[in-house]
Each structure stands twice: as structure tokens, then as C-alpha cells.
Design an enzyme around this catalytic site. Sequence first.
Site, PDB file in Angstrom:
ATOM      1  N   GLU A 231      -8.613 -11.442  -8.011  1.00 10.00           N
ATOM      2  CA  GLU A 231      -7.757 -10.248  -7.839  1.00 10.00           C
ATOM      3  C   GLU A 231      -6.587 -10.234  -8.827  1.00 10.00           C
ATOM      4  O   GLU A 231      -6.205  -9.165  -9.327  1.00 10.00           O
ATOM      5  CB  GLU A 231      -7.269 -10.172  -6.391  1.00 10.00           C
ATOM      6  CG  GLU A 231      -8.433  -9.871  -5.440  1.00 10.00           C
ATOM      7  CD  GLU A 231      -8.060  -9.889  -3.959  1.00 10.00           C
ATOM      8  OE1 GLU A 231      -6.884 -10.136  -3.620  1.00 10.00           O
ATOM      9  OE2 GLU A 231      -8.970  -9.647  -3.139  1.00 10.00           O
TER      10      GLU A 231
ATOM     11  N   HIS B 111      -1.794  -5.597   1.344  1.00 14.01           N
ATOM     12  CA  HIS B 111      -3.002  -6.370   1.039  1.00 14.01           C
ATOM     13  C   HIS B 111      -2.591  -7.777   0.615  1.00 14.01           C
ATOM     14  O   HIS B 111      -1.611  -7.936  -0.118  1.00 14.01           O
ATOM     15  CB  HIS B 111      -3.786  -5.732  -0.115  1.00 14.01           C
ATOM     16  CG  HIS B 111      -4.826  -6.661  -0.674  1.00 14.01           C
ATOM     17  ND1 HIS B 111      -6.061  -6.799  -0.095  1.00 14.01           N
ATOM     18  CD2 HIS B 111      -4.781  -7.547  -1.707  1.00 14.01           C
ATOM     19  CE1 HIS B 111      -6.744  -7.723  -0.762  1.00 14.01           C
ATOM     20  NE2 HIS B 111      -5.991  -8.194  -1.745  1.00 14.01           N
TER      21      HIS B 111
ATOM     22  N   ASN C 116      -2.218  -0.042   6.919  1.00 12.30           N
ATOM     23  CA  ASN C 116      -1.641  -1.289   7.448  1.00 12.30           C
ATOM     24  C   ASN C 116      -0.751  -1.997   6.425  1.00 12.30           C
ATOM     25  O   ASN C 116      -0.596  -3.209   6.454  1.00 12.30           O
ATOM     26  CB  ASN C 116      -2.754  -2.195   7.986  1.00 12.30           C
ATOM     27  CG  ASN C 116      -3.752  -2.584   6.907  1.00 12.30           C
ATOM     28  OD1 ASN C 116      -3.596  -2.213   5.743  1.00 12.30           O
ATOM     29  ND2 ASN C 116      -4.759  -3.342   7.274  1.00 12.30           N
TER      30      ASN C 116
ATOM     31  N   TYR D 255     -12.637  -3.404  -2.979  1.00 13.19           N
ATOM     32  CA  TYR D 255     -13.126  -3.347  -1.598  1.00 13.19           C
ATOM     33  C   TYR D 255     -14.658  -3.295  -1.566  1.00 13.19           C
ATOM     34  O   TYR D 255     -15.236  -2.586  -0.727  1.00 13.19           O
ATOM     35  CB  TYR D 255     -12.515  -2.150  -0.872  1.00 13.19           C
ATOM     36  CG  TYR D 255     -11.047  -2.329  -0.491  1.00 13.19           C
ATOM     37  CD1 TYR D 255     -10.589  -3.520   0.069  1.00 13.19           C
ATOM     38  CD2 TYR D 255     -10.135  -1.291  -0.657  1.00 13.19           C
ATOM     39  CE1 TYR D 255      -9.262  -3.687   0.435  1.00 13.19           C
ATOM     40  CE2 TYR D 255      -8.791  -1.447  -0.289  1.00 13.19           C
ATOM     41  CZ  TYR D 255      -8.371  -2.647   0.264  1.00 13.19           C
ATOM     42  OH  TYR D 255      -7.052  -2.802   0.632  1.00 13.19           O
TER      43      TYR D 255
ATOM     44  N   LYS E 285       0.835  -1.206   0.000  1.00 12.57           N
ATOM     45  CA  LYS E 285       0.000   0.000   0.000  1.00 12.57           C
ATOM     46  C   LYS E 285       0.872   1.259   0.000  1.00 12.57           C
ATOM     47  O   LYS E 285       2.089   1.174   0.255  1.00 12.57           O
ATOM     48  CB  LYS E 285      -0.934  -0.055   1.211  1.00 12.57           C
ATOM     49  CG  LYS E 285      -1.886  -1.263   1.175  1.00 12.57           C
ATOM     50  CD  LYS E 285      -2.868  -1.267   2.341  1.00 12.57           C
ATOM     51  CE  LYS E 285      -3.813  -2.457   2.268  1.00 12.57           C
ATOM     52  NZ  LYS E 285      -4.836  -2.443   3.351  1.00 12.57           N
TER      53      LYS E 285
HETATM   54  N1  UDP Z   1      -9.884  -1.168   7.025  1.00 11.72           N
HETATM   55  C1  UDP Z   1     -10.052   0.001   7.763  1.00 11.72           C
HETATM   56  N2  UDP Z   1     -10.799  -0.050   8.934  1.00 11.72           N
HETATM   57  C2  UDP Z   1     -11.366  -1.211   9.371  1.00 11.72           C
HETATM   58  C3  UDP Z   1     -11.195  -2.389   8.605  1.00 11.72           C
HETATM   59  C4  UDP Z   1     -10.459  -2.335   7.439  1.00 11.72           C
HETATM   60  O1  UDP Z   1      -9.558   1.052   7.381  1.00 11.72           O
HETATM   61  O2  UDP Z   1     -12.021  -1.197  10.432  1.00 11.72           O
HETATM   62  C5  UDP Z   1      -9.069  -1.120   5.795  1.00 11.72           C
HETATM   63  C6  UDP Z   1      -7.665  -1.700   6.003  1.00 11.72           C
HETATM   64  O3  UDP Z   1      -6.740  -0.978   5.213  1.00 11.72           O
HETATM   65  C7  UDP Z   1      -7.845  -3.112   5.494  1.00 11.72           C
HETATM   66  C8  UDP Z   1      -8.774  -2.874   4.297  1.00 11.72           C
HETATM   67  O4  UDP Z   1      -9.685  -1.890   4.782  1.00 11.72           O
HETATM   68  O5  UDP Z   1      -6.614  -3.719   5.142  1.00 11.72           O
HETATM   69  C9  UDP Z   1      -9.520  -4.084   3.818  1.00 11.72           C
HETATM   70  O6  UDP Z   1     -10.236  -4.650   4.890  1.00 11.72           O
HETATM   71  P1  UDP Z   1     -10.322  -6.214   5.067  1.00 11.72           P
HETATM   72  O7  UDP Z   1     -11.334  -6.478   6.123  1.00 11.72           O
HETATM   73  O8  UDP Z   1     -10.495  -6.879   3.748  1.00 11.72           O
HETATM   74  O9  UDP Z   1      -8.874  -6.563   5.699  1.00 11.72           O
HETATM   75  P2  UDP Z   1      -7.569  -7.257   5.082  1.00 11.72           P
HETATM   76  O10 UDP Z   1      -8.053  -8.359   4.176  1.00 11.72           O
HETATM   77  O11 UDP Z   1      -6.784  -6.202   4.356  1.00 11.72           O
HETATM   78  O12 UDP Z   1      -6.810  -7.772   6.271  1.00 11.72           O
HETATM   79 MG    MG Z   2      -9.437  -8.306   2.684  1.00 12.41          MG
END
Ligand code: UDP
Ligand code: MG
Length: 132
Positions: free
Chosen positions: A126, A115, A112, A49, A9
Site C-alpha cells: 500500500e 483505513h 468508518n 479494495y 477517508k
Molecule cells: N466496508 C463496507 N461494508 C462492509 C465491509 C467493509 O462498506 O460490510 C467498507 C468499509 O469502509 C471498510 C472497507 O470497506 O473500511 C474495507 O473493508 P475491510 O474489510 O478491508 O475493512 P478495514 O480493513 O477497513 O477494517
Molecule cells: Mg482492510
Amino acid sequence: MEKTYIMLKPDAIKRRLVGNIINRIENKGYNITKMKMFNLNEEILKEHYSHLVDKPFFPELVDFMMSGPVIGMIVEGDDVVVGMRNLMGPTKWIEATPGTIRGDFANNTTENLIHGSDSVENAIIEIKRFFG
Ligand code: UDP
Ligand code: MG
């Protein structure tokens, strides 16, 4: 060989953590078979997303993901989808233990760093989305 879609990211690039993160992927024994740096737009983020479009944090997430370039890659290895999720650590930085990418470097849930596809099925979707 199983494949997953990994995306570094904008914060990973701004914080100069690209080399460190790639080292971890290589040290684990996975192969990076495709890699490119590019910019995301709102349209592709709404698709990528789609499970989050109704969340209150979605606008912030989109702004962040468009704040600079990302690095997309295809990573291959045995059980690499789960393996990469383990290397990354959980979504919420506070739950990510030291030793994981997010546990070592993230202090924010949106920013974070990385991805990774969450299932083999989504990895196929994807990879197609970002590499055609
Ligand atoms: N995210 C956020 N707040 C939240 C949950 C997710 O900003 O409470 C963002 C974060 O960058 C995350 C992305 O949305 O990596 C995608 O969310 P997902 O639940 O798919 O998590 P991931 O698969 O990335 O662990
Ligand atoms: Mg995810």
C-alpha cells in the site's frame, strides 16, 4: 522501524476530525513520516479494495471513497500495523468500542473514517501504491 499505510477517508475530512485523529496517532507515540491530500479514482480503488470488488456494497464504497479528498500517510513505530488497527477499532462501527477512532466517531460501516494496512506485507504494497 515498522511502517503502515494510513488513510483518512472523505468523511474524516468533511466532519473536521482530521486534527483529532492525527492527535491520537501522535499521542500514541507514532511518527507520521509522509502525508498528502489527494483524490482517489475507480482504478486505484479496485486495486486497493480488490478483496471486496464482488461484494454488493462495493459500488457504494467506491462512491463514498471518491466523494471528496482523502489524506494518505506513512506512520512508523514498533508494531505499528497492529497498533494502528487497535487505535482504529474494528471495521464494523457496532463492534468498535469507545476509545477507538471508529468506536468514538463512526455510526456506519462504509463511512468508518480511516483505513489502516492489515499486515506488514500489505503495508509495504500500500505504501508503494500510494507513495510510489
Ligand atoms: N466496508 C463496507 N461494508 C462492509 C465491509 C467493509 O462498506 O460490510 C467498507 C468499509 O469502509 C471498510 C472497507 O470497506 O473500511 C474495507 O473493508 P475491510 O474489510 O478491508 O475493512 P478495514 O480493513 O477497513 O477494517
Ligand atoms: Mg482492510
